[in-house]
Design a protein around this motif. Structure first.
Motif, PDB file in Angstrom:
ATOM      1  N   ASP A  36     -12.698  25.467 -23.068  1.00  0.00           N
ATOM      2  CA  ASP A  36     -12.409  26.899 -23.136  1.00  0.00           C
ATOM      3  C   ASP A  36     -12.666  27.484 -24.527  1.00  0.00           C
ATOM      4  OD1 ASP A  36     -11.589  26.745 -20.486  1.00  0.00           O
ATOM      5  OD2 ASP A  36      -9.471  26.505 -21.020  1.00  0.00           O
ATOM      6  N   TRP A  37     -12.823  26.651 -25.521  1.00  0.00           N
ATOM      7  CA  TRP A  37     -12.998  27.098 -26.906  1.00  0.00           C
ATOM      8  C   TRP A  37     -14.460  27.133 -27.350  1.00  0.00           C
ATOM      9  CZ3 TRP A  37      -9.238  28.593 -30.419  1.00  0.00           C
ATOM     10  CH2 TRP A  37      -7.930  28.529 -29.960  1.00  0.00           C
ATOM     11  N   VAL A  38     -15.353  26.550 -26.581  1.00  0.00           N
ATOM     12  CA  VAL A  38     -16.751  26.414 -27.014  1.00  0.00           C
ATOM     13  C   VAL A  38     -17.370  27.768 -27.364  1.00  0.00           C
ATOM     14  CG1 VAL A  38     -19.061  25.671 -26.321  1.00  0.00           C
ATOM     15  CG2 VAL A  38     -17.082  24.251 -25.744  1.00  0.00           C
ATOM     16  N   GLU A  39     -17.277  28.739 -26.487  1.00  0.00           N
ATOM     17  CA  GLU A  39     -17.914  30.040 -26.737  1.00  0.00           C
ATOM     18  C   GLU A  39     -17.271  30.763 -27.912  1.00  0.00           C
ATOM     19  OE1 GLU A  39     -20.818  31.135 -25.574  1.00  0.00           O
ATOM     20  OE2 GLU A  39     -20.873  29.150 -24.633  1.00  0.00           O
ATOM     21  N   HIS A  40     -15.969  30.653 -28.049  1.00  0.00           N
ATOM     22  CA  HIS A  40     -15.274  31.279 -29.189  1.00  0.00           C
ATOM     23  C   HIS A  40     -15.768  30.685 -30.501  1.00  0.00           C
ATOM     24  CE1 HIS A  40     -12.108  32.956 -31.689  1.00  0.00           C
ATOM     25  NE2 HIS A  40     -11.798  31.732 -32.079  1.00  0.00           N
ATOM     26  N   ILE A  41     -15.856  29.372 -30.553  1.00  0.00           N
ATOM     27  CA  ILE A  41     -16.298  28.689 -31.772  1.00  0.00           C
ATOM     28  C   ILE A  41     -17.754  29.028 -32.072  1.00  0.00           C
ATOM     29  CG2 ILE A  41     -16.709  26.398 -32.776  1.00  0.00           C
ATOM     30  CD1 ILE A  41     -14.126  25.513 -31.260  1.00  0.00           C
ATOM     31  N   LYS A  42     -18.561  29.114 -31.042  1.00  0.00           N
ATOM     32  CA  LYS A  42     -19.965  29.504 -31.220  1.00  0.00           C
ATOM     33  C   LYS A  42     -20.053  30.938 -31.753  1.00  0.00           C
ATOM     34  CE  LYS A  42     -24.364  29.924 -28.847  1.00  0.00           C
ATOM     35  NZ  LYS A  42     -25.106  29.725 -27.599  1.00  0.00           N
ATOM     36  N   ALA A  43     -19.231  31.843 -31.235  1.00  0.00           N
ATOM     37  CA  ALA A  43     -19.235  33.242 -31.672  1.00  0.00           C
ATOM     38  C   ALA A  43     -18.825  33.381 -33.141  1.00  0.00           C
ATOM     39  CB  ALA A  43     -18.310  34.078 -30.783  1.00  0.00           C
ATOM     40  N   LEU A  44     -18.094  32.412 -33.657  1.00  0.00           N
ATOM     41  CA  LEU A  44     -17.703  32.411 -35.065  1.00  0.00           C
ATOM     42  C   LEU A  44     -18.805  31.856 -35.972  1.00  0.00           C
ATOM     43  CD1 LEU A  44     -14.019  31.131 -34.766  1.00  0.00           C
ATOM     44  CD2 LEU A  44     -14.783  33.472 -35.227  1.00  0.00           C
ATOM     45  N   ASN A  45     -19.951  31.533 -35.366  1.00  0.00           N
ATOM     46  CA  ASN A  45     -21.100  30.965 -36.086  1.00  0.00           C
ATOM     47  C   ASN A  45     -20.803  29.605 -36.694  1.00  0.00           C
ATOM     48  OD1 ASN A  45     -22.970  33.057 -35.549  1.00  0.00           O
ATOM     49  ND2 ASN A  45     -21.903  34.316 -37.074  1.00  0.00           N
ATOM     50  N   MET A  46     -19.949  28.845 -36.010  1.00  0.00           N
ATOM     51  CA  MET A  46     -19.677  27.481 -36.440  1.00  0.00           C
ATOM     52  C   MET A  46     -20.831  26.593 -35.976  1.00  0.00           C
ATOM     53  SD  MET A  46     -16.806  27.399 -38.065  1.00  0.00           S
ATOM     54  CE  MET A  46     -16.757  29.079 -38.668  1.00  0.00           C
ATOM     55  N   THR A  47     -21.177  25.630 -36.798  1.00  0.00           N
ATOM     56  CA  THR A  47     -22.269  24.714 -36.444  1.00  0.00           C
ATOM     57  C   THR A  47     -21.748  23.308 -36.140  1.00  0.00           C
ATOM     58  OG1 THR A  47     -22.632  24.213 -38.784  1.00  0.00           O
ATOM     59  CG2 THR A  47     -23.942  25.996 -37.811  1.00  0.00           C
ATOM     60  N   GLY A  75      -6.937  12.167 -22.435  1.00  0.00           N
ATOM     61  CA  GLY A  75      -7.811  11.938 -21.290  1.00  0.00           C
ATOM     62  C   GLY A  75      -8.572  10.642 -21.413  1.00  0.00           C
ATOM     63  N   THR A  76      -9.829  10.698 -21.043  1.00  0.00           N
ATOM     64  CA  THR A  76     -10.665   9.500 -20.986  1.00  0.00           C
ATOM     65  C   THR A  76     -11.890   9.669 -21.881  1.00  0.00           C
ATOM     66  OG1 THR A  76     -12.003  10.344 -19.162  1.00  0.00           O
ATOM     67  CG2 THR A  76      -9.990   9.129 -18.566  1.00  0.00           C
ATOM     68  N   ASN A  77     -12.601   8.574 -22.095  1.00  0.00           N
ATOM     69  CA  ASN A  77     -13.863   8.639 -22.832  1.00  0.00           C
ATOM     70  C   ASN A  77     -14.838   9.585 -22.144  1.00  0.00           C
ATOM     71  OD1 ASN A  77     -12.678   6.736 -24.472  1.00  0.00           O
ATOM     72  ND2 ASN A  77     -14.195   5.142 -24.109  1.00  0.00           N
ATOM     73  N   GLU A  78     -14.817   9.590 -20.818  1.00  0.00           N
ATOM     74  CA  GLU A  78     -15.696  10.482 -20.061  1.00  0.00           C
ATOM     75  C   GLU A  78     -15.335  11.948 -20.309  1.00  0.00           C
ATOM     76  OE1 GLU A  78     -14.065   7.794 -18.646  1.00  0.00           O
ATOM     77  OE2 GLU A  78     -15.846   6.509 -18.724  1.00  0.00           O
ATOM     78  N   ASP A  79     -14.045  12.241 -20.440  1.00  0.00           N
ATOM     79  CA  ASP A  79     -13.612  13.606 -20.761  1.00  0.00           C
ATOM     80  C   ASP A  79     -14.151  14.022 -22.131  1.00  0.00           C
ATOM     81  OD1 ASP A  79     -12.147  13.713 -18.386  1.00  0.00           O
ATOM     82  OD2 ASP A  79     -10.260  13.163 -19.361  1.00  0.00           O
ATOM     83  N   LEU A  80     -14.057  13.132 -23.101  1.00  0.00           N
ATOM     84  CA  LEU A  80     -14.578  13.439 -24.428  1.00  0.00           C
ATOM     85  C   LEU A  80     -16.078  13.670 -24.376  1.00  0.00           C
ATOM     86  CD1 LEU A  80     -14.254  13.800 -27.482  1.00  0.00           C
ATOM     87  CD2 LEU A  80     -14.492  11.300 -27.697  1.00  0.00           C
ATOM     88  N   LYS A  81     -16.771  12.894 -23.578  1.00  0.00           N
ATOM     89  CA  LYS A  81     -18.220  13.092 -23.434  1.00  0.00           C
ATOM     90  C   LYS A  81     -18.533  14.480 -22.882  1.00  0.00           C
ATOM     91  CE  LYS A  81     -22.470  11.125 -21.517  1.00  0.00           C
ATOM     92  NZ  LYS A  81     -23.132  12.372 -21.742  1.00  0.00           N
ATOM     93  N   LYS A  82     -17.765  14.927 -21.887  1.00  0.00           N
ATOM     94  CA  LYS A  82     -17.970  16.275 -21.342  1.00  0.00           C
ATOM     95  C   LYS A  82     -17.780  17.339 -22.415  1.00  0.00           C
ATOM     96  CE  LYS A  82     -16.443  15.172 -16.660  1.00  0.00           C
ATOM     97  NZ  LYS A  82     -15.363  15.334 -15.675  1.00  0.00           N
ATOM     98  N   VAL A  83     -16.753  17.164 -23.231  1.00  0.00           N
ATOM     99  CA  VAL A  83     -16.477  18.116 -24.311  1.00  0.00           C
ATOM    100  C   VAL A  83     -17.623  18.101 -25.325  1.00  0.00           C
ATOM    101  CG1 VAL A  83     -14.942  18.597 -26.259  1.00  0.00           C
ATOM    102  CG2 VAL A  83     -13.977  18.090 -23.998  1.00  0.00           C
ATOM    103  N   CYS A  84     -18.038  16.908 -25.738  1.00  0.00           N
ATOM    104  CA  CYS A  84     -19.139  16.805 -26.695  1.00  0.00           C
ATOM    105  C   CYS A  84     -20.424  17.399 -26.125  1.00  0.00           C
ATOM    106  CB  CYS A  84     -19.362  15.345 -27.095  1.00  0.00           C
ATOM    107  SG  CYS A  84     -18.041  14.666 -28.114  1.00  0.00           S
ATOM    108  N   ASP A  85     -20.698  17.117 -24.871  1.00  0.00           N
ATOM    109  CA  ASP A  85     -21.898  17.679 -24.230  1.00  0.00           C
ATOM    110  C   ASP A  85     -21.862  19.201 -24.228  1.00  0.00           C
ATOM    111  OD1 ASP A  85     -22.881  15.135 -23.753  1.00  0.00           O
ATOM    112  OD2 ASP A  85     -22.319  15.108 -21.624  1.00  0.00           O
ATOM    113  N   ALA A  86     -20.689  19.796 -23.984  1.00  0.00           N
ATOM    114  CA  ALA A  86     -20.565  21.254 -23.964  1.00  0.00           C
ATOM    115  C   ALA A  86     -20.803  21.838 -25.360  1.00  0.00           C
ATOM    116  CB  ALA A  86     -19.192  21.665 -23.434  1.00  0.00           C
ATOM    117  N   PHE A  87     -20.241  21.215 -26.374  1.00  0.00           N
ATOM    118  CA  PHE A  87     -20.485  21.688 -27.746  1.00  0.00           C
ATOM    119  C   PHE A  87     -21.951  21.526 -28.116  1.00  0.00           C
ATOM    120  CE2 PHE A  87     -15.812  21.254 -28.540  1.00  0.00           C
ATOM    121  CZ  PHE A  87     -15.596  22.544 -28.988  1.00  0.00           C
ATOM    122  N   HIS A  88     -22.530  20.391 -27.770  1.00  0.00           N
ATOM    123  CA  HIS A  88     -23.948  20.167 -28.075  1.00  0.00           C
ATOM    124  C   HIS A  88     -24.828  21.194 -27.373  1.00  0.00           C
ATOM    125  CE1 HIS A  88     -23.063  15.677 -29.086  1.00  0.00           C
ATOM    126  NE2 HIS A  88     -22.768  16.480 -30.094  1.00  0.00           N
TER     127      HIS A  88
END
Length: 146
Positions: A36-47, A75-88
């Motif tokens: 839920d934070w990905v778009e907010h963080i992107k809008a702040l021009n975070m890299t 959660g699980t390693n798979e959950d972290l992967k989903k989060v990382c994939d979304a940020f990437h």
């Protein structure tokens, strides 16, 4: 290097995601709240986002039990992967915080020392003395920072 010009957004997932203070071994997929934070963080021009820390731990995250598993409170390693994939996918790099010269009481090698004392092959991994004791009644003394 890329990080010399990075705008880093720091997140403490155990706190932000509402994890309980102590690890009770119950797996909850809380880290997915970061989606839920990905778009907010992107809008702040975070890299980049810095996640402090996410490894399986006893309490606060820096008392690590297992550097190969996400804390079950998150959660699980798979959950972290989903989060990382979304940020990437949003063009945001992910850094994981880890203190690899510090572990918690639940770390497997420390557990071995607690059980076998001076007979543990891992006793020299830690700064301890068998001439004392701790408040945990381990049968040896070591300096804890808590």
């Amino acid at each position: 290097m890329w990080f010399d010009r990075a705008n880093v957004y720091q997140i403490y997932p155990l706190g932000l995601c509402g994890a309980p203070e102590y690890n009770d071994g119950v797996c909850e997929h809380r880290i997915l709240k970061l989606l839920d934070w990905v778009e907010h963080i992107k809008a702040l021009n975070m890299t980049c986002v810095l996640l402090n820390p996410v490894f399986e731990s006893d309490k606060h995250g820096y008392d690590t039990r297992d550097y190969f598993r996400v804390d079950c409170r998150l959660g699980t390693n798979e959950d972290l992967k989903k989060v990382c994939d979304a940020f990437h996918a949003a063009g945001i790099r992910v850094m994981l915080d880890g203190v690899f010269n510090h572990v918690g009481r639940g770390f497997w090698a420390f557990e071995d020392v607690r059980q076998k004392k001076w007979d543990s092959p891992y006793k020299d991994w830690f700064h301890l003395s068998f001439d004392g004791n701790t408040e945990y009644n381990d049968g040896f003394w070591y300096e804890g920072w808590e």
